[in-house]
Design a protein around this motif. Sequence first.
Motif, PDB file in Angstrom:
ATOM      1  N   PHE A   9       0.877  -1.171   0.000  1.00  0.00           N
ATOM      2  CA  PHE A   9       0.000   0.000   0.000  1.00  0.00           C
ATOM      3  C   PHE A   9       0.915   1.222   0.000  1.00  0.00           C
ATOM      4  O   PHE A   9       1.751   1.376   0.882  1.00  0.00           O
ATOM      5  N   VAL A  10       0.778   2.090  -1.022  1.00  0.00           N
ATOM      6  CA  VAL A  10       1.608   3.290  -1.136  1.00  0.00           C
ATOM      7  C   VAL A  10       0.684   4.464  -1.444  1.00  0.00           C
ATOM      8  O   VAL A  10       0.027   4.499  -2.488  1.00  0.00           O
ATOM      9  N   TRP A  11       0.648   5.415  -0.517  1.00  0.00           N
ATOM     10  CA  TRP A  11      -0.210   6.587  -0.717  1.00  0.00           C
ATOM     11  C   TRP A  11       0.157   7.305  -2.012  1.00  0.00           C
ATOM     12  O   TRP A  11       1.314   7.576  -2.268  1.00  0.00           O
ATOM     13  N   GLY A  12      -0.844   7.581  -2.824  1.00  0.00           N
ATOM     14  CA  GLY A  12      -0.655   8.340  -4.057  1.00  0.00           C
ATOM     15  C   GLY A  12      -0.397   7.495  -5.289  1.00  0.00           C
ATOM     16  O   GLY A  12      -0.587   7.972  -6.401  1.00  0.00           O
ATOM     17  N   THR A  13       0.044   6.248  -5.108  1.00  0.00           N
ATOM     18  CA  THR A  13       0.297   5.390  -6.266  1.00  0.00           C
ATOM     19  C   THR A  13      -0.351   4.021  -6.148  1.00  0.00           C
ATOM     20  O   THR A  13      -0.666   3.413  -7.166  1.00  0.00           O
ATOM     21  N   ALA A  14      -0.533   3.515  -4.945  1.00  0.00           N
ATOM     22  CA  ALA A  14      -1.148   2.194  -4.746  1.00  0.00           C
ATOM     23  C   ALA A  14      -1.939   2.202  -3.444  1.00  0.00           C
ATOM     24  O   ALA A  14      -1.659   1.449  -2.515  1.00  0.00           O
ATOM     25  N   ASP A  15      -2.921   3.091  -3.372  1.00  0.00           N
ATOM     26  CA  ASP A  15      -3.786   3.182  -2.201  1.00  0.00           C
ATOM     27  C   ASP A  15      -5.196   2.759  -2.609  1.00  0.00           C
ATOM     28  O   ASP A  15      -5.396   2.276  -3.719  1.00  0.00           O
ATOM     29  N   CYS A  16      -6.177   2.944  -1.750  1.00  0.00           N
ATOM     30  CA  CYS A  16      -7.525   2.477  -2.083  1.00  0.00           C
ATOM     31  C   CYS A  16      -8.092   3.188  -3.314  1.00  0.00           C
ATOM     32  O   CYS A  16      -8.726   2.554  -4.162  1.00  0.00           O
ATOM     33  N   CYS A  17      -7.847   4.458  -3.447  1.00  0.00           N
ATOM     34  CA  CYS A  17      -8.392   5.214  -4.582  1.00  0.00           C
ATOM     35  C   CYS A  17      -7.657   4.906  -5.882  1.00  0.00           C
ATOM     36  O   CYS A  17      -8.283   4.585  -6.896  1.00  0.00           O
ATOM     37  N   THR A  18      -6.342   5.019  -5.851  1.00  0.00           N
ATOM     38  CA  THR A  18      -5.585   4.804  -7.086  1.00  0.00           C
ATOM     39  C   THR A  18      -5.709   3.366  -7.580  1.00  0.00           C
ATOM     40  O   THR A  18      -5.832   3.138  -8.780  1.00  0.00           O
ATOM     41  N   SER A  19      -5.711   2.398  -6.679  1.00  0.00           N
ATOM     42  CA  SER A  19      -5.782   0.996  -7.095  1.00  0.00           C
ATOM     43  C   SER A  19      -7.131   0.652  -7.711  1.00  0.00           C
ATOM     44  O   SER A  19      -7.193   0.005  -8.763  1.00  0.00           O
TER      45      SER A  19
END
Length: 122
Positions: A9-19
Amino acid sequence: MAEVMAGPFVWGTADCCTSACDVHLRLTGIDPMARYRGAYHGPRGALRLIRSQDGLPAMAAAMAATNDMRACGWHPGALGLAEVGRQHALVIGLDQPGWWAGKIDGGYAPVRGVVAAWRWNG
């Protein structure tokens, strides 16, 4: 979906929204998150962005409207808004009726039901 949701989980690139939006992009060619990509890094930046959009429910509805998506119930590949505790998360509709998936560290978690959902009109 599993390929997009795999990994940390990476904020801004692999979070709930981006994923969830990355899966939607692969399925439809439409990126509901396009205007917000690169707008935040880390949880504080995400919170600032979400607050500036009057909360994740309003932000998700605006993303859907901007991308010609319509409200729906469960549908495979639909973008959903789930309540997780006292917070919200974007999720993606799975191929099992009523089930959704949300990004967690190292993969995804199944979610049963959402408070709102949208699918592309195309």
